[in-house]
Design a protein around this motif. Structure first.
Motif, PDB file in Angstrom:
ATOM      1  N   GLY A  64      -5.420   4.895  -1.176  1.00 43.28           N
ATOM      2  CA  GLY A  64      -4.484   3.797  -1.021  1.00 43.28           C
ATOM      3  C   GLY A  64      -4.370   3.017  -2.313  1.00 43.28           C
ATOM      4  O   GLY A  64      -5.366   2.484  -2.820  1.00 43.28           O
ATOM      5  N   VAL A  93       0.829  -1.207   0.000  1.00 40.80           N
ATOM      6  CA  VAL A  93       0.000   0.000   0.000  1.00 40.80           C
ATOM      7  C   VAL A  93       0.867   1.261   0.000  1.00 40.80           C
ATOM      8  O   VAL A  93       1.768   1.411   0.833  1.00 40.80           O
ATOM      9  CB  VAL A  93      -0.945   0.030   1.220  1.00 40.80           C
ATOM     10  N   LEU A 152       0.252   5.693  -0.471  1.00 43.79           N
ATOM     11  CA  LEU A 152      -0.791   6.712  -0.412  1.00 43.79           C
ATOM     12  C   LEU A 152      -0.531   7.806  -1.436  1.00 43.79           C
ATOM     13  O   LEU A 152       0.607   8.252  -1.615  1.00 43.79           O
ATOM     14  CB  LEU A 152      -0.870   7.334   0.984  1.00 43.79           C
TER      15      LEU A 152
END
Length: 513
Positions: free
Chosen positions: A86, A78, A80
């Motif tokens: 995400g 993941v 950002l």
């Protein structure tokens, strides 16, 4: 359409292996696993089938779902974006595995990442909408770039979750660089809290102990397991300022905030860096199981050199982690999840005498020439013990008319004849080959049998060498000895005899009266 065609082309290559997995899976997994809970190890597809397609692409995830065990876990690193979305992407920087340097050529920036100045295109500088024009490409340069032109988009976590159709399939979120995103006013903690309410997340891992501690009370342990990820032993967890080697010494402490650990495979089976042979396995798995921690092993890749002990067979490597008589890891993180699935469902708990699941005929090539010098007694013994149905003998003829098994009429490539007292017999015979050679029909069998055989190394130009410990092991054998060996078996063993001298006009003219 292009995505579908590319996927179909790879599926066509893999269909035989997939059929084998499906056939065995239908009967249910074998029992008696030495995992913490006694169930089969899980297969975790890192970025999907990232060994073939670009990491975290729709093609990679779909291929993993279509060719792996039904309970495969999709791994998502993941990252950002600037607007807090995400996304599934293997690195903090976008430039290695996307074409962003072409789409936004002048927007590289410098940031400190864990105290190190780093230049590149960072996910935190772009809204998800701005990344719509950016395509995923193969980030491992030794792997094929064939699928880079498919305009594969970056996927957000929910899109990857929507690819999952079976309740037995899971999603694994790996969270790194929490401190970096915090500096950019982005919160991994808030993202995890939010996504957990809309997506079924089976596992969350992080190499930052403080991050796992901070979300522990927000995660339902009945549905989501927290896993502490160990990086290389000398690296430092930025949240504790301790090396991972130091953190490894206190598994009981890790148990207070995690239900499992994810470690590089050399934490379990160390490999000597000079000889490339396995060292004795550590006690890590049993130690972790004792305190109630599951153990997941990472860095399983088919296209990198592995220990000589495995003879370049990634299935054999998997089996050493899941079925060695002492322990089994609870899961494997793999770029090639089909291989992991095959090892678990097809080969584990099956001895050499297990009945075949598919009626294929296995024919040796010079015996087990990947393990021992070709056409030697040891190569044939190994081929038989490995379950070959048919052993092959390419026949050459000595000066005194003794037929023997050897891969070439020229003795130079796989014996020490050029360094022996027969080295002066080298000559050129253009009708046989372009290079000079020392030929079988110029030496008596007693001379040939005294030679030291050597290993085949067909990929030496790529610096891939076969087991050097066995390089000069074994003895050449006559055709008669070969036939006696194959006939003295308790189970039926086929034979293929290749009469090479009979097809050589030079041999006929000069050796047959």
């Amino acid at each position: 359409m292009r995505h579908f065609m590319a996927l179909c082309s790879v599926l066509a290559i893999l269909i035989l292996q997939h059929s084998l997995v499906a056939l065995v899976s239908s009967a249910g997994p074998p029992s008696g696993w030495k995992t913490l809970r006694g169930s089969p190890p899980v297969v975790i597809a890192r970025g999907g089938f990232s060994g073939i397609f670009p990491d975290s692409s729709s093609l990679a995830y779909n291929l993993a779902l279509n060719t792996s065990n039904p309970d495969v876990i999709l791994w998502c690193d993941v990252q950002l974006t600037k607007d807090g979305t995400g996304i599934c992407f293997p690195e903090l920087k976008l430039d290695n595995a996307t074409d962003i340097s072409v789409v936004y050529p002048d927007k590289a920036k410098d940031y400190f990442v864990n105290g190190v100045s780093t230049r590149g295109w960072f996910t935190a500088d772009y809204n998800f909408k701005e990344l719509a024009n950016v395509s995923l490409v193969q980030g491992v340069y030794s792997r094929t770039p064939k699928f880079d032109g498919n305009k594969l988009p970056i996927l957000h976590v929910e899109e990857v979750a929507n690819l999952i159709k079976s309740p037995s399939t899971g999603l694994w979120l790996n969270i790194e660089h929490d401190a970096f995103y915090t500096q950019h006013k982005l919160s991994m903690k808030n993202f995890v809290r939010s996504v957990s309410t809309t997506v079924n997340v089976s596992y969350i891992s992080s190499p930052e102990a403080a991050f796992l501690r901070s979300i522990r009370t927000d995660i339902n342990p009945k549905t989501t397991k927290l896993v502490f990820r160990f990086l290389e032993k000398g690296e430092v967890d930025p949240s504790t300022n301790q090396t991972y080697a130091s953190l490894l010494k206190n598994l009981t402490s890790i148990k207070t905030f995690a239900s499992g650990i994810l470690v590089p495979k050399d934490y379990i089976w160390p490999v000597d860096p000079k000889s490339h042979y396995l060292q004795p396995h550590t006690s890590l798995v049993s130690d972790a199981h004792t305190v109630g921690l599951e153990v997941f092993a990472s860095t399983f890749e088919n296209d990198i050199p592995i220990s000589y002990n495995y003879s370049y067979d990634p299935v054999a490597e998997h089996l050493s982690f899941i079925e060695n008589g002492n322990f089994s890891v609870d899961g494997v993180l793999s770029d090639f999840p089909l291989t992991s699935s095959t090892a678990i469902d097809c080969f584990a708990h099956n001895g050499l005498n297990a009945p075949k699941k598919v009626n294929t005929l296995i024919i040796s090539k010079y015996g087990a020439s990947g393990d021992y010098p070709p056409c030697t007694d040891l190569a044939y013994e190994k081929a038989f013990s490995d379950g070959a149905d048919v052993l092959d003998c390419p026949v050459q003829m000595s000066k005194d008319g003794i037929p023997f098994c050897f891969r070439s009429i020229d003795l130079i490539p796989n014996t020490n004849v050029a360094q022996s007292r027969f080295g002066n017999l080298s000559k050129s015979i253009p009708e046989i080959q372009s290079d000079d050679g020392i030929f079988a029909f110029d030496l008596y069998w007693n001379d040939i049998s005294s030679l030291t055989p050597s290993m085949l190394n067909p990929f030496s130009t790529l610096n891939l060498y076969r087991n050097p410990k066995f390089n000069e092991k074994g003895s050449l054998i006559t055709l008669s000895e070969f036939l006696n060996f194959t006939q003295g078996r308790t189970s039926p063993l086929g034979v293929v005899i290749i009469i090479e001298p009979c097809s050589n006009p030079y041999y006929w003219r000069n050796n047959i009266s």
